[in-house]
Design a protein around this motif. Structure first.
Motif, PDB file in Angstrom:
ATOM      1  N   ALA A 207       0.806  -1.219   0.000  1.00 56.77           N
ATOM      2  CA  ALA A 207       0.000   0.000   0.000  1.00 56.77           C
ATOM      3  C   ALA A 207       0.841   1.273   0.000  1.00 56.77           C
ATOM      4  N   HIS A 208       2.106   1.190   0.375  1.00 59.78           N
ATOM      5  CA  HIS A 208       2.955   2.373   0.480  1.00 59.78           C
ATOM      6  C   HIS A 208       3.766   2.649  -0.791  1.00 59.78           C
ATOM      7  N   THR A 209       3.743   1.731  -1.733  1.00 61.79           N
ATOM      8  CA  THR A 209       4.540   1.873  -2.949  1.00 61.79           C
ATOM      9  C   THR A 209       3.748   2.619  -4.015  1.00 61.79           C
ATOM     10  N   LYS A 210       4.326   3.710  -4.520  1.00 63.74           N
ATOM     11  CA  LYS A 210       3.670   4.520  -5.540  1.00 63.74           C
ATOM     12  C   LYS A 210       4.507   4.539  -6.810  1.00 63.74           C
ATOM     13  N   VAL A 211       3.842   4.392  -7.943  1.00 64.51           N
ATOM     14  CA  VAL A 211       4.515   4.445  -9.234  1.00 64.51           C
ATOM     15  C   VAL A 211       3.728   5.369 -10.165  1.00 64.51           C
ATOM     16  N   MET A 212       4.350   5.689 -11.297  1.00 64.71           N
ATOM     17  CA  MET A 212       3.676   6.385 -12.381  1.00 64.71           C
ATOM     18  C   MET A 212       3.788   5.512 -13.631  1.00 64.71           C
ATOM     19  N   LEU A 213       2.932   5.750 -14.577  1.00 62.79           N
ATOM     20  CA  LEU A 213       2.952   5.003 -15.830  1.00 62.79           C
ATOM     21  C   LEU A 213       3.066   5.980 -16.992  1.00 62.79           C
ATOM     22  N   LYS A 214       3.910   5.655 -17.976  1.00 65.72           N
ATOM     23  CA  LYS A 214       4.006   6.431 -19.211  1.00 65.72           C
ATOM     24  C   LYS A 214       3.679   5.490 -20.356  1.00 65.72           C
ATOM     25  N   LEU A 215       2.553   5.743 -21.008  1.00 67.34           N
ATOM     26  CA  LEU A 215       2.017   4.806 -21.974  1.00 67.34           C
ATOM     27  C   LEU A 215       1.694   5.504 -23.294  1.00 67.34           C
ATOM     28  N   THR A 216       1.782   4.750 -24.376  1.00 68.41           N
ATOM     29  CA  THR A 216       1.356   5.253 -25.671  1.00 68.41           C
ATOM     30  C   THR A 216      -0.134   5.578 -25.612  1.00 68.41           C
ATOM     31  N   ILE A 217      -0.537   6.682 -26.233  1.00 73.03           N
ATOM     32  CA  ILE A 217      -1.953   7.024 -26.269  1.00 73.03           C
ATOM     33  C   ILE A 217      -2.709   5.854 -26.899  1.00 73.03           C
ATOM     34  N   PRO A 218      -3.696   5.288 -26.197  1.00 74.10           N
ATOM     35  CA  PRO A 218      -4.308   4.039 -26.663  1.00 74.10           C
ATOM     36  C   PRO A 218      -5.245   4.236 -27.851  1.00 74.10           C
ATOM     37  N   THR A 219      -5.376   3.182 -28.639  1.00 78.29           N
ATOM     38  CA  THR A 219      -6.311   3.198 -29.755  1.00 78.29           C
ATOM     39  C   THR A 219      -7.750   3.301 -29.248  1.00 78.29           C
ATOM     40  N   GLU A 220      -8.051   2.576 -28.171  1.00 79.43           N
ATOM     41  CA  GLU A 220      -9.379   2.629 -27.547  1.00 79.43           C
ATOM     42  C   GLU A 220      -9.391   3.751 -26.509  1.00 79.43           C
ATOM     43  N   ASP A 221     -10.176   4.784 -26.758  1.00 81.31           N
ATOM     44  CA  ASP A 221     -10.241   5.914 -25.840  1.00 81.31           C
ATOM     45  C   ASP A 221     -10.620   5.450 -24.433  1.00 81.31           C
ATOM     46  N   GLY A 222      -9.889   5.966 -23.441  1.00 81.18           N
ATOM     47  CA  GLY A 222     -10.204   5.654 -22.055  1.00 81.18           C
ATOM     48  C   GLY A 222      -9.745   4.296 -21.577  1.00 81.18           C
ATOM     49  N   LEU A 223      -8.963   3.592 -22.389  1.00 83.67           N
ATOM     50  CA  LEU A 223      -8.551   2.225 -22.034  1.00 83.67           C
ATOM     51  C   LEU A 223      -7.847   2.166 -20.684  1.00 83.67           C
ATOM     52  N   TYR A 224      -7.058   3.196 -20.375  1.00 82.82           N
ATOM     53  CA  TYR A 224      -6.216   3.131 -19.180  1.00 82.82           C
ATOM     54  C   TYR A 224      -6.820   3.825 -17.961  1.00 82.82           C
ATOM     55  N   ALA A 225      -8.110   4.117 -18.008  1.00 79.68           N
ATOM     56  CA  ALA A 225      -8.757   4.766 -16.866  1.00 79.68           C
ATOM     57  C   ALA A 225      -8.637   3.929 -15.591  1.00 79.68           C
ATOM     58  N   THR A 226      -8.737   2.616 -15.728  1.00 77.86           N
ATOM     59  CA  THR A 226      -8.610   1.731 -14.561  1.00 77.86           C
ATOM     60  C   THR A 226      -7.227   1.843 -13.941  1.00 77.86           C
ATOM     61  N   LEU A 227      -6.200   1.974 -14.770  1.00 79.65           N
ATOM     62  CA  LEU A 227      -4.842   2.128 -14.261  1.00 79.65           C
ATOM     63  C   LEU A 227      -4.691   3.468 -13.540  1.00 79.65           C
ATOM     64  N   ALA A 228      -5.255   4.515 -14.118  1.00 80.09           N
ATOM     65  CA  ALA A 228      -5.156   5.847 -13.509  1.00 80.09           C
ATOM     66  C   ALA A 228      -5.840   5.887 -12.145  1.00 80.09           C
ATOM     67  N   ASP A 229      -6.876   5.083 -11.967  1.00 88.60           N
ATOM     68  CA  ASP A 229      -7.620   5.067 -10.705  1.00 88.60           C
ATOM     69  C   ASP A 229      -7.018   4.135  -9.658  1.00 88.60           C
ATOM     70  N   HIS A 230      -5.996   3.387 -10.018  1.00 83.03           N
ATOM     71  CA  HIS A 230      -5.409   2.416  -9.077  1.00 83.03           C
ATOM     72  C   HIS A 230      -4.721   3.162  -7.936  1.00 83.03           C
ATOM     73  N   PRO A 231      -4.906   2.712  -6.698  1.00 81.03           N
ATOM     74  CA  PRO A 231      -4.329   3.435  -5.550  1.00 81.03           C
ATOM     75  C   PRO A 231      -2.804   3.505  -5.541  1.00 81.03           C
ATOM     76  N   SER A 232      -2.128   2.646  -6.279  1.00 79.89           N
ATOM     77  CA  SER A 232      -0.665   2.683  -6.313  1.00 79.89           C
ATOM     78  C   SER A 232      -0.116   3.591  -7.401  1.00 79.89           C
ATOM     79  N   VAL A 233      -0.999   4.195  -8.214  1.00 79.50           N
ATOM     80  CA  VAL A 233      -0.564   5.006  -9.350  1.00 79.50           C
ATOM     81  C   VAL A 233      -0.760   6.489  -9.059  1.00 79.50           C
ATOM     82  N   LEU A 234       0.345   7.251  -9.052  1.00 74.56           N
ATOM     83  CA  LEU A 234       0.250   8.696  -8.854  1.00 74.56           C
ATOM     84  C   LEU A 234      -0.336   9.383 -10.076  1.00 74.56           C
ATOM     85  N   ARG A 235       0.085   8.959 -11.273  1.00 69.61           N
ATOM     86  CA  ARG A 235      -0.381   9.617 -12.494  1.00 69.61           C
ATOM     87  C   ARG A 235      -0.085   8.721 -13.691  1.00 69.61           C
ATOM     88  N   VAL A 236      -0.927   8.774 -14.694  1.00 74.54           N
ATOM     89  CA  VAL A 236      -0.650   8.124 -15.974  1.00 74.54           C
ATOM     90  C   VAL A 236      -0.353   9.222 -16.985  1.00 74.54           C
TER      91      VAL A 236
END
Length: 295
Positions: A207-236
């Motif tokens: 629960a204390h580990t925080k990461v960020m993700l840098k991803l290619t803009i997805p073909t399917e709009d909004g695909l990574y919304a679940t990742l952005a909402d994950h408690p371990s993710v500061l920002r996508v």
């Protein structure tokens, strides 16, 4: 420099992350884009001096401030260099309100199972300690996925999270970057596999580990919304991946859960030969477009 203030800025601030981390292999291309051909310099020292001048020109421009720029990803040489006599990480945070990050990968392995892992990173712990001492907040490390090969994608994500844990142990926040090639004929399928592989590793973090993700803009709009909402993710954040500035911004605007982290698109249209007024106007226009798309 306070980690808490930087973390709050990255997690909740408006704006985007500028990628100023072209390394040895990509520097000649960046300089050509900037209007400086390879016959204009002799050897690495002159090449890196020219790219540092370009980066300083960007970092000191009137529009490169915390009003629209959240952070900046630096090449190691840039991190150890200065702007107007001030160490670059200090200048960014104290003078501009921009959070400094460091590119730590050493390039890519050959393609295997449709993907490229990162090369070994000797001396990583020492580099991370130096970055922490210089006031850097986080790191960025890039792999590339070329096709929807589950074995290759899982290998990329496993390596990325292994490195990320080393970064977290050093007191920094990793930006995990498993880029999907925008020209891949199986890009949508690769992104679906990638999303699930990332979720599996995120769910395994404490629960204390925080990461960020840098991803290619997805073909399917909004695909990574679940990742952005994950408690371990500061920002996508999104990479431009070769799209033009206008195209990247239009695609990004359809993904409100992501903000930009552009390199080539940020510097599009900027040349060494420009007057300061023209350079600042062109850069300001790019910043405005990328900021608007990151809202």
């Amino acid at each position: 420099m306070t980690d808490t203030a930087m973390a709050d800025r990255i997690e909740t601030g408006a704006g985007f992350i500028a990628a100023l981390d072209q390394s040895g292999g990509s520097t000649p291309k960046a300089l050509r884009q900037y209007g400086i051909e390879e016959d204009a310099y002799d050897g690495d020292a002159e090449m890196f001096a020219l790219i540092h001048d370009m980066r300083c020109r960007i970092m000191t421009a009137p529009d490169f401030t915390s009003d629209k720029v959240l952070g900046a990803i630096l090449f190691e040489r840039t991190m150890r260099d200065s702007v107007d006599g001030v160490p670059v990480p200090t200048y960014l945070w104290q003078e501009r309100g921009v959070v400094p990050f460091l590119k730590i990968d050493k390039g890519l392995e050959e393609i295997d199972n449709g993907a490229q892992l990162m090369k070994p990173m000797p001396g990583l712990e020492a580099l991370l300690a130096d970055a922490k001492a210089l006031g850097v907040f986080g790191t960025k490390e890039r792999s590339v996925i070329h096709e929807a090969n589950e074995t290759g994608i899982k290998a990329v994500v496993a390596q990325q999270f292994e490195v990320a844990l080393t970064v977290c142990k050093a007191g920094l926040v990793p930006i995990i970057e498993p880029e999907v090639d925008i020209n891949s004929p199986s890009k949508p399928e690769a992104e679906a596999i990638l999303k699930q592989a990332i979720l599996t590793h995120l769910d395994a973090l404490d629960a204390h580990t925080k990461v960020m993700l840098k991803l290619t803009i997805p073909t399917e709009d909004g695909l990574y919304a679940t990742l952005a909402d994950h408690p371990s993710v500061l920002r996508v954040v999104a990479l431009s991946g070769g799209y033009s500035t206008d195209d990247a911004c239009e695609r990004l605007s359809r993904n409100p859960n992501m903000i930009a982290s552009f390199s080539r698109a940020l510097a599009e249209g900027l040349t060494h030969q420009m007057s300061e007024a023209d350079f600042n106007a062109a850069l300001g226009s790019n910043i405005d477009k990328i900021f608007a798309a990151s809202k």
